[in-house]
Design an enzyme around this catalytic site. Structure first.
Site, PDB file in Angstrom:
ATOM      1  N   GLU A 182      39.564  46.412-161.987  1.00  0.00           N
ATOM      2  CA  GLU A 182      40.548  45.387-162.542  1.00  0.00           C
ATOM      3  C   GLU A 182      41.869  45.478-161.667  1.00  0.00           C
ATOM      4  O   GLU A 182      42.821  45.683-162.089  1.00  0.00           O
ATOM      5  CB  GLU A 182      40.799  45.459-164.045  1.00  0.00           C
ATOM      6  N   GLU A 376      31.954  44.419-167.331  1.00  0.00           N
ATOM      7  CA  GLU A 376      32.570  44.641-168.645  1.00  0.00           C
ATOM      8  C   GLU A 376      32.359  43.380-169.365  1.00  0.00           C
ATOM      9  O   GLU A 376      32.703  42.510-169.077  1.00  0.00           O
ATOM     10  CB  GLU A 376      34.006  45.282-168.400  1.00  0.00           C
TER      11      GLU A 376
HETATM   12  C1  BGP Z   1      39.485  46.530-169.504  1.00  0.00           C
HETATM   13  C2  BGP Z   1      39.309  47.958-168.766  1.00  0.00           C
HETATM   14  C3  BGP Z   1      38.719  49.151-169.653  1.00  0.00           C
HETATM   15  C4  BGP Z   1      38.689  48.759-170.852  1.00  0.00           C
HETATM   16  C5  BGP Z   1      38.563  47.350-171.589  1.00  0.00           C
HETATM   17  C6  BGP Z   1      38.807  46.889-172.942  1.00  0.00           C
HETATM   18  O1  BGP Z   1      40.777  46.009-169.195  1.00  0.00           O
HETATM   19  O2  BGP Z   1      38.883  48.034-167.642  1.00  0.00           O
HETATM   20  O3  BGP Z   1      39.349  50.292-168.941  1.00  0.00           O
HETATM   21  O4  BGP Z   1      38.891  49.586-172.200  1.00  0.00           O
HETATM   22  O5  BGP Z   1      39.542  46.386-170.850  1.00  0.00           O
HETATM   23  O6  BGP Z   1      40.135  47.113-173.299  1.00  0.00           O
HETATM   24  P1  BGP Z   1      40.794  48.025-174.428  1.00  0.00           P
HETATM   25  O7  BGP Z   1      40.226  49.248-174.268  1.00  0.00           O
HETATM   26  O8  BGP Z   1      42.331  47.982-174.376  1.00  0.00           O
HETATM   27  O9  BGP Z   1      40.159  47.180-175.761  1.00  0.00           O
END
Ligand code: BGP
Length: 480
Positions: A182, A376
């Site tokens: 990201e 993701e």
């Molecule tokens: C993205 C990241 C992850 C992650 C995911 C979910 O921004 O790459 O590392 O954790 O989002 O976000 P969160 O864990 O804040 O719910």
């Protein structure tokens, strides 16, 4: 059964990150990294933005990454569960500070290298391809202290050394790589994304974009190194994606939505097309930003573009120029979005918009014409364990089913997608809030926000569901 067709060797799987899963934060010589300084609780958000009062953990705060879910010791058990679901791929990150604890050690840390050897071997033993991110919210704290992190060009060479070390070591084991997770997070949460600390927490755009330039050059140099060291590997970039909608068809809203998307595309335009886009030049001029570049940078960026576009998709975003409308924002969305009346929200206020996934995938493919890799996607939600020890996560199944269906539509649209690794296939620490309560997994982990629990792993209802999805290569998404 659906009529969806996924490519025969589609990479179904899941994605985690070292800093949210491994724990063992100082074990076997590991140095401190960004997330080791982020406590849970109210201070976390301002620290992620760059207001960081201390570069050592403080005694009265709780740091969820320090133990996380102890993946460092439990990975064989966890990978066996992923294999049971039929995973073809597991996305992980290497913790830079396990390999180079200070970031500028003369020799890599053999214990750290060995850990990832074992981890990749374990994956391969089960026929699971490791997909490896070089930097997932990860900079050794020593480099933050000494150089101010990515604001300093020095980081480019140090990152290149780290990347070359791991490419050389794992060249026979890892064929899918990604540079920065990201990368556009640097603009929104600059400490989390790039280790940038700002005096009094006031974000300085000049520093941000200079750091972005350094990451972009570093990214190109490691693409070059990867191609040289592992000629049969693919290396991609990674975008926090989710297109902006204009709130209305007022041209002002439409233009603003385009500009907001460009804030993110900026990075991928450079990584994928090999040059700064025209609009960036105007942006730099309008904001009186002067980015220092070395004479060789232009050629480096041009000659070493990525092989694929990795991206995360959780939500679409909506923007408006109307002062009344912008009063109604959705909470919890790092990217700042006004509420979209046509779509639902998660318990954390994140927009749930499966069609937006198809839109985003199409837009990325139209723009870059390179294979996409969905690295993701998922629903962060509270899970309850029933008295019989079951976890019935129907909302998660519903979220994933609808998103996978839209991904299939995107493939029908002609978008080339090589894989799908849903976020957090096993519950891990939330990046944005530090909570354990915000769970994404098919596998439950017995641990709470304060670090209590046995760390026992329990299969949720979605475990069998995802297994079916993979087994049927996306044909069987279950019923509505
Ligand atoms: C993205 C990241 C992850 C992650 C995911 C979910 O921004 O790459 O590392 O954790 O989002 O976000 P969160 O864990 O804040 O719910």
């Amino acid at each position: 059964m659906s009529t969806y067709t996924f490519p025969k060797d589609f990479l179904w799987g899941g994605a985690i990150a070292a800093n949210q899963a491994e724990g063992a934060y100082l074990e076997d010589g590991k140095g401190l990294t960004i997330v080791d300084l982020l406590p849970s609780g109210e201070k976390r958000r301002s620290m992620m933005k760059g207001d960081v009062p201390s570069l050592t953990p403080l005694p009265d705060l709780f740091y969820p990454s320090h133990e996380a879910i102890d993946f460092y010791h439990r990975y064989p058990e966890d990978i066996a569960l992923f294999a049971e679901m039929g995973f073809k791929a597991l996305r992980v990150s290497i913790a830079w500070s396990r390999i180079f604890p200070t970031g500028e050690d003369t020799q890599p840390n053999e214990a750290g290298l060995k850990f990832y050897d074992n981890l990749f071997d374990e994956c391969l033993k089960h026929g699971i391809q490791p997909v490896v991110t070089l930097a997932h919210f990860d900079v050794p704290v020593h480099l933050i202290e000494t150089y101010g992190s990515w604001r300093n060009r020095k980081l480019v060479g140090l990152f290149e050394t780290y990347a070359k070390t791991v490419f050389t070591r794992y060249k026979d084991k890892v064929k899918y790589w990604m540079t920065f997770n990201e990368i556009n997070m640097l603009l929104h949460l600059p400490f989390l994304g790039a280790g940038l600390v700002f005096e009094n927490g006031v974000i300085d755009k000049q520093i941000q974009y200079q750091a972005a330039h350094h990451q972009l050059v570093a990214s190109a140099l490691v693409v070059k190194a990867c191609h040289e060291i592992i000629p049969d590997a693919k290396i991609g970039c990674m975008l926090a994606a989710g297109s902006f909608y204009p709130y209305t068809c007022n041209p002002e809203d439409v233009f603003q939505a385009m500009q907001k998307d460009r804030e993110s595309y900026f990075f991928i335009d450079v990584q994928s097309r090999g040059e700064y886009p025209a609009y960036a030049k105007r942006f730099f001029a309008d904001h009186q930003l002067k980015i220092e570049m070395e004479p060789e940078d232009e050629a480096i960026l041009k000659n070493h573009t990525v092989d694929y576009i990795g991206f995360s998709y959780y939500s679409s975003r909506t923007t408006s120029t109307d002062p009344e409308v912008i009063k109604n924002t959705t909470s919890g969305n790092v990217f700042g979005s006004v509420a979209n009346p046509y779509v639902a929200k998660s318990e954390w206020g994140w927009t749930i918009d499966p069609k937006g996934f198809r839109i985003t995938a199409n837009q990325l493919y139209d723009r870059y014409q390179k294979p996409l890799f969905v690295v993701e996607n998922g629903l962060g939600a509270v899970d309850e364990v029933t008295p019989d020890g079951e976890i019935i996560d129907d909302d998660r199944i519903d979220y994933l089913r609808r998103h996978i269906a839209e991904m299939a539509e995107a493939i029908k649209d002609g978008v080339e997608i090589i894989g799908y690794t849903s976020w957090g296939p096993i519950d891990i620490v939330s990046a944005s809030t530090g909570e354990m309560k915000k769970r994404y997994g098919y596998i439950y982990v017995d641990r709470d926000n304060e670090g209590n629990g046995t760390l026992k792993r329990i299969k949720k209802k979605s475990f069998a569901w995802y297994k079916n999805v993979i087994q049927s290569n996306g044909q069987n998404l279950g019923s509505e």
